[in-house]
Design an enzyme around this catalytic site. Structure first.
Site, short mmCIF file in Angstrom:
data_model
loop_
_atom_site.label_atom_id
_atom_site.label_comp_id
_atom_site.label_asym_id
_atom_site.label_seq_id
_atom_site.Cartn_x
_atom_site.Cartn_y
_atom_site.Cartn_z
N CYS A 2 -19.78 21.31 7.79
CA CYS A 2 -19.46 22.13 5.79
C CYS A 2 -20.34 20.52 5.02
CB CYS A 2 -17.99 21.93 5.44
SG CYS A 2 -17.61 22.45 3.78
N GLY B 206 -12.16 28.20 7.66
CA GLY B 206 -11.90 26.14 8.50
C GLY B 206 -10.46 26.53 7.66
N GLY C 249 -28.12 34.43 7.21
CA GLY C 249 -28.86 34.89 6.50
C GLY C 249 -28.71 36.71 7.97
N ILE D 173 -17.00 26.61 -2.07
CA ILE D 173 -16.02 27.05 -2.32
C ILE D 173 -14.55 25.30 -1.16
CG2 ILE D 173 -13.86 27.57 -0.85
CD1 ILE D 173 -16.59 30.19 -2.30
C1 LIG Z 1 -18.84 31.33 1.16
C2 LIG Z 1 -18.68 30.90 2.35
C3 LIG Z 1 -17.59 30.30 3.11
C4 LIG Z 1 -18.11 29.50 3.59
N1 LIG Z 1 -16.92 28.45 4.44
C5 LIG Z 1 -17.32 28.26 5.87
C6 LIG Z 1 -16.06 28.13 7.06
O1 LIG Z 1 -14.94 27.81 6.07
N2 LIG Z 1 -16.64 26.88 7.56
C7 LIG Z 1 -17.80 26.77 7.76
O2 LIG Z 1 -17.89 26.63 9.18
N3 LIG Z 1 -18.63 28.15 7.67
C8 LIG Z 1 -18.39 28.46 6.63
N4 LIG Z 1 -19.50 28.64 6.18
C9 LIG Z 1 -20.62 29.40 6.44
C10 LIG Z 1 -21.09 30.19 7.77
O3 LIG Z 1 -20.23 30.15 8.21
C11 LIG Z 1 -22.50 30.73 7.56
O4 LIG Z 1 -23.33 29.07 8.72
C12 LIG Z 1 -23.82 30.09 6.20
O5 LIG Z 1 -22.82 30.84 5.66
C13 LIG Z 1 -24.90 30.49 6.93
O6 LIG Z 1 -25.11 32.53 7.41
P1 LIG Z 1 -24.74 33.86 6.39
O7 LIG Z 1 -26.13 32.93 5.97
O8 LIG Z 1 -25.20 34.77 6.84
O9 LIG Z 1 -23.79 33.12 5.27
C14 LIG Z 1 -19.15 29.53 4.94
C15 LIG Z 1 -20.35 30.47 4.01
C16 LIG Z 1 -19.90 30.90 2.78
C17 LIG Z 1 -21.29 31.30 2.03
#
Ligand SMILES: Cc1cc2nc3c(=O)[nH]c(=O)nc-3n(C[C@H](O)[C@H](O)[C@H](O)COP(=O)(O)O)c2cc1C
Ligand SMILES: Cc1cc2nc3c(=O)[nH]c(=O)nc-3n(C[C@H](O)[C@H](O)[C@H](O)COP(=O)(O)OP(=O)(O)OC[C@H]3O[C@@H](n4cnc5c(N)ncnc54)[C@H](O)[C@@H]3O)c2cc1C
Ligand SMILES: Cc1cc2nc3c(=O)[nH]c(=O)nc-3n(C[C@H](O)[C@H](O)[C@H](O)COP(=O)(O)OP(=O)(O)OC[C@H]3O[C@@H](n4cnc5c(N)ncnc54)[C@H](O)[C@@H]3O)c2cc1C
Ligand SMILES: Cc1cc2nc3c(=O)[nH]c(=O)nc-3n(C[C@H](O)[C@H](O)[C@H](O)COP(=O)(O)O)c2cc1C
Ligand code: FES
Ligand code: FES
Lengths: 266, 303, 303, 266
Positions: free
Chosen positions: B130, B46, B244, B71
């Site tokens: 976020c 982001g 997930g 973060i």
């Molecule tokens: C460490 C971390 C940083 C993230 N930073 C962003 C971000 O900058 N912008 C955003 O839209 N989502 C961000 N997310 C969310 C992820 O893109 C995603 O929507 C969320 O983690 C669910 O998917 P997952 O379970 O596969 O991780 C972040 C997730 C994690 C774990």
């Protein structure tokens, strides 16, 4: 940086909660530098979810060593692996210790507290082979927390140990031992790895004595290779304080860059 | 040979697997592991207009099957991104998607407008969801009205296709999705993280420096699948599902529930080549089930 | 000797551990395992006025660290409960709490009124938050207004203390909590389950007969702790926290975050004596930390 | 009903995916009846979260036996346990087979498909000791799916096997074998355990032949002792169709009570 999904665990030594693992992992061993670390997959399922960061304790020819202490779920699972098993390693990661060429021939303090001794053996070997004279300080709570003492000594290093309870070596904190030795000798440089309070105290000593130093920091890591911004610590660089990634910009930082107030206190 | 391609209308992807924002750095971090051209696409971390310091550490806590992060969108800002990173991504044959942030609604438009003046961006993902930036985890995606306004403002200043990323921290996810659609978003992606917290018994403090954070990982998958299912039945624009996903089977669950494509987040930390493995797994599954085109899986749930 | 007792104002508990509704049957199911008098209390399974068949099976799916259920409040109805079960619970020296359900707002009042005419009930827990009954998982606890109305109606017809149980499937949990407080609830309990879903790739059908269900267990704990923290800072009535409590440490997290007492749900399935172990663990922890009264833990988080 | 957290795994036999475990668990063994089951904790952590239901394959003096097939995560974890380990068992649970006294001296069919053979050995032993003459039908996909054949035969039972691929015994479904035998003999009762399609077919045969029967059903279970209402199946009882708990009202139900349309098809 390599994913070695099939690093074979060749040998396991253990002393209570402390473990020394030897892996066969030629590609990682070839690239490794002291102060770098691995991200180790400790579980087949999602419990725990993340890999665990563990320093390189040694790398020689096709083999790697790590030295770790059981601290929680992840390291406990790791400790249960048996010789012959394959383990998924990612590494080598991070910027290791930088070895100043002008240190050749000079005495260099390597200060390890508890499991913080892990990266210092590898470092000391490199220092010695580049002509410097490493002196290893090894502090623990009690004599049973110094399992590597013999190994370090038999490899021919000068090893000074301390125990908080006085059961071996200097009675007291390893930082007090360093302070005592600094009255007798004038090392050219200091490297350290250990718990934050120890390092903060050492930083104060080094500053007072005008001793240059590099410290290897810990932090909770999501990825280990710069993708998550999870591992940051506050670092003073180019006159600015910023959150830098311990996994990529570190884990080793020059003493003067580390801002202690913002350390992980969770 | 299985056809893995999917067509979002405004964007054709060679396969439905996109690396999720915030878990894939600026893409470059993954170059050592594989050829980024193999991906359906990736979303960079982001970006605000200005560089951001992000939140006080500790920033990560593991929980059963999950990861809480706070973060706080640390990053280099959109100008440095266009100057330093974008040129390095030029020439990639995969969809580069930029995740757009804003402190207030107008900043989203400023960032989007700035990005629109540059080449090499396949789409923008509006991160109105976020939980790690505003007080108490609030974000525009928690209100259909704020969602509508933000999407509308961004549409006005850019011709780049928009993917609006929704928050799971809402009472009615379909209302927010419909608002985004009405405002003209080209696609909807979901879910961002669930607002969460953990306590350190030793220090009696929150485990995260910023007190609360966002939960991701396998623990949230059942909630994410449910929301994708609900949204896919409500809107006409394509839905990109995430939350997930660690395996091809996980991705297929989202696709059956209605996702045209998926994003992979936390899995990238555990296995840097997670996206590749999932792409491979989709082919294997399709072959085993005599399926010629993976896109036929989308919405194939019998419910 | 550690003093484990807690005082909710309207109810004194010998310890803060209450078995959660729907996971403890009508209490009797656990008699073979231990003396129910050792509990702080227990909440019986949700009761409608009439007996209910519940939802079509399959009703359970395991997910990483979690369990989705779509029982749909199968049960014997309030009349049979008072006739057949309540007499068997008479004489117990623990708080017997009855979980009150309703198809519409008026049914809650009818059930509560009926229960109010019987002895041996320490409090009512208003289950305005079950995601398994109405279309699309909707429930009164998703709206502050419906919450206010329902609590108000029930208050009017009974003098039994009310614990209002909130749903996590909302944008702003504090708004709902404040509405319940304003309507006169004596306490708030949270969280009920998160609306969730899982897909069976083999059959291409939802894994649950009822399509969606409620997610419980360790996977949801970080979300639950966050909500308890938010609610405890917003209301003056005592808060009873739950969601994924499997150990004394889990319970302590909720208490530090602001819970005066806790409920233990899914853990009862895995370890029928989970509540007992948690009670024991609280004593051990208190002793190790030189704490005389467990109630001092409540809200002790430094944040 | 007892929680035995320390049931010692005494012996493990295995054939590919099939495992026969012997536990030392005196209290559960003392209470056990054929058709009852255990809820077994397969993991130390939350993956998987729930215990797993497994039938009693035998109970004698202080020992219990189970026979299971690896079907997924939970049974795989279970299969990895080694003799000497302690395992957390909850049981005996449910209502087992009810043994009609008037069956003494008569022939009784016990039909098991695949892992469904598990509870039938224990049942057959009880039937025999009460004077009845059990005939065991044992069906599998292939000869490797009949690992208990020898054990059953050497215990002196009449065993008729079938394989879908014809690699052993009757070629075809076990239900066809039962139908064929019913042309030759007139058993007094039938007990069965196996996959739903097999049982549904058997139900149809029994109805046609006016043969009384009891079937042991499976269902996904949350608790195993009646607390969660998760395991229900539709049962016709006293003229009404209701969801009854498989764990408490079953797992064994009389044939005429089972409503097949509502079976677990997830
Ligand atoms: C460490 C971390 C940083 C993230 N930073 C962003 C971000 O900058 N912008 C955003 O839209 N989502 C961000 N997310 C969310 C992820 O893109 C995603 O929507 C969320 O983690 C669910 O998917 P997952 O379970 O596969 O991780 C972040 C997730 C994690 C774990
Ligand atoms: C670059 C680096 C190198 C390391 N090298 C070594 C080494 O060579 N030998 C060794 O024994 N340990 C080393 N550690 C520490 C090791 O990573 C942690 O002990 C381990 O991750 C704890 O995991 P766990 O699952 O066992 O414990 P958990 O159950 O996760 O946690 C136990 C405790 O450790 C803390 N913790 C968790 N993760 C970390 C972390 N990444 N760093 C510090 N504390 C943490 C937790 O907050 C908690 O208090 C290193 C850490 C880093 C960052
Ligand atoms: C009363 C009872 C007695 C049983 N006795 C035996 C036995 O003696 N020997 C034996 O091998 N198996 C037996 N089973 C089946 C056994 O419980 C399942 O195979 C096991 O729970 C699957 O767990 P898993 O983690 O290995 O598989 P999972 O990964 O959980 O699932 C694998 C597959 O099995 C299905 N499944 C999951 N749980 C159950 C369940 N409770 N019943 C049926 N299918 C399920 C899933 O839907 C999936 O298709 C019995 C089941 C019941 C209800
Ligand atoms: C199988 C099952 C049935 C439930 N039935 C009810 C119910 O009847 N009434 C109610 O208020 N909550 C019910 N719940 C929700 C629990 O009481 C609790 O709020 C939730 O499961 C979170 O706690 P846990 O993670 O400790 O299980 C049920 C939960 C489960 C798993
Ligand atoms: S651990 Fe992910 S950026 Fe450092
Ligand atoms: S398994 Fe819980 S009631 Fe049957």
């Amino acid at each position: 940086m390599v994913i070695d999904r099939q690093a074979r665990l060749v040998e396991v030594e253990s002393w209570g909660d402390y473990f020394l693992f030897t892996f066969y992992s030629p590609e990682i061993a070839r690239q490794a530098q002291p102060g770098q670390f691995l991200m180790i997959k400790v579980s087949e399922n999602t419990q725990p979810l993340l890999r665990r960061p563990i320093s390189l304790h040694n790398a020689e020819e096709n083999q790697l060593q790590i030295f770790f202490q059981v601290a929680g779920t992840g390291t406990r699972l790791l400790s249960m692996k048996k010789p012959g098993e394959s383990i998924d390693l990612l590494g080598p990661l991070g910027k290791g210790f930088s070895l100043q060429p002008e240190l050749s021939g000079r005495e260099i303090f390597c200060v390890g507290g508890g499991r913080g001794i892990a990266p210092l053996y590898y470092l000391a070997r490199k220092l010695r082979s580049s002509g410097a004279r490493p002196v290893i300080f090894y502090g623990g709570r009690s004599r049973t927390d110094l399992p590597l003492k013999n190994r370090l000594q038999t490899t021919g290093f000068e090893v000074l140990v301390s125990t908080d309870d006085g059961s071996d070596g200097f009675p007291g904190l390893v930082t007090s031992l360093v302070e005592a030795e600094l009255k007798k000798r004038q090392p050219a440089y200091l490297y350290a790895c250990g718990p934050d309070p120890m390092m903060e105290k050492l930083a104060e000593i080094c500053r007072r004595k005008n001793l240059e130093a590099q410290f290897s920091l810990e932090s909770i890591m999501g990825c280990g290779f710069g993708a998550c911004w999870g591992c940051v610590r506050k670092i003073r660089r180019n006159g600015q304080e910023k959150y830098l990634k311990v996994c990529q910009d570190g884990p080793v930082f020059p003493l003067e860059e580390i801002v202690w107030q913002e350390s992980n206190d969770g | 040979m299985v056809d893995l391609s999917v067509d979002l209308g405004f964007l054709k992807l060679k396969n439905p697997v996109i690396a999720a924002s915030g878990t894939f750095g600026y893409g470059l971090e993954f170059k050592p592991f594989y050829d980024l051209d193999l991906l359906g696409g990736f979303v960079v971390k982001g970006l605000y207009f200005k560089p951001r310091e992000g939140n006080r550490p500790p920033r990560l806590v593991e929980t059963p099957g999950g990861l809480i992060n706070s973060i706080g969108l640390q990053g280099i800002g959109v100008e440095a991104f266009c100057r330093e990173i974008l040129p390095e991504l030029a020439g990639l044959k995969t969809a580069v998607i930029v995740n757009v942030c804003g402190e207030e609604e107008d900043e989203y438009a400023r960032v989007a407008e700035y990005l629109g003046r540059h080449q090499g961006i396949a789409a923008l993902e509006l991160n109105i969801s976020c939980p790690n930036v505003r007080e108490g985890g609030r974000c525009p995606a928690q209100s259909p009205e704020a969602t509508y306004r933000t999407v509308k403002k961004v549409k006005r200043v850019t011709s780049l296709p928009l993917i609006t990323k929704l928050s799971p921290n809402v009472t009615d996810i379909t209302a927010v999705a419909l608002a985004a659609e009405e405002a003209g978003t080209e696609a909807i992606s979901l879910i961002n993280t669930l607002l969460a917290m953990a306590v350190d018994l030793k220090t009696r403090k929150p485990k995260l420096g910023n007190v609360m954070g966002g939960l991701s990982g396998p623990a949230i998958k059942p909630i994410a699948v449910r929301m994708v299912f609900q949204v896919a039945r409500s809107v006409k624009v394509p839905v990109i599902g995430m939350g997930g996903i660690f395996s091809a089977e996980d991705a297929l669950e989202f696709m059956m529930a209605g996702a045209a494509a998926v994003q992979v987040g936390t899995a990238n930390f555990v296995d840097p080549d997670a996206c590749l493995k999932i792409i491979g797994g989709l082919t294997t599954w399709a072959e085993a089930h005599g399926l010629k085109k993976i896109r036929e899986v989308t919405g194939s749930l019998m419910a």
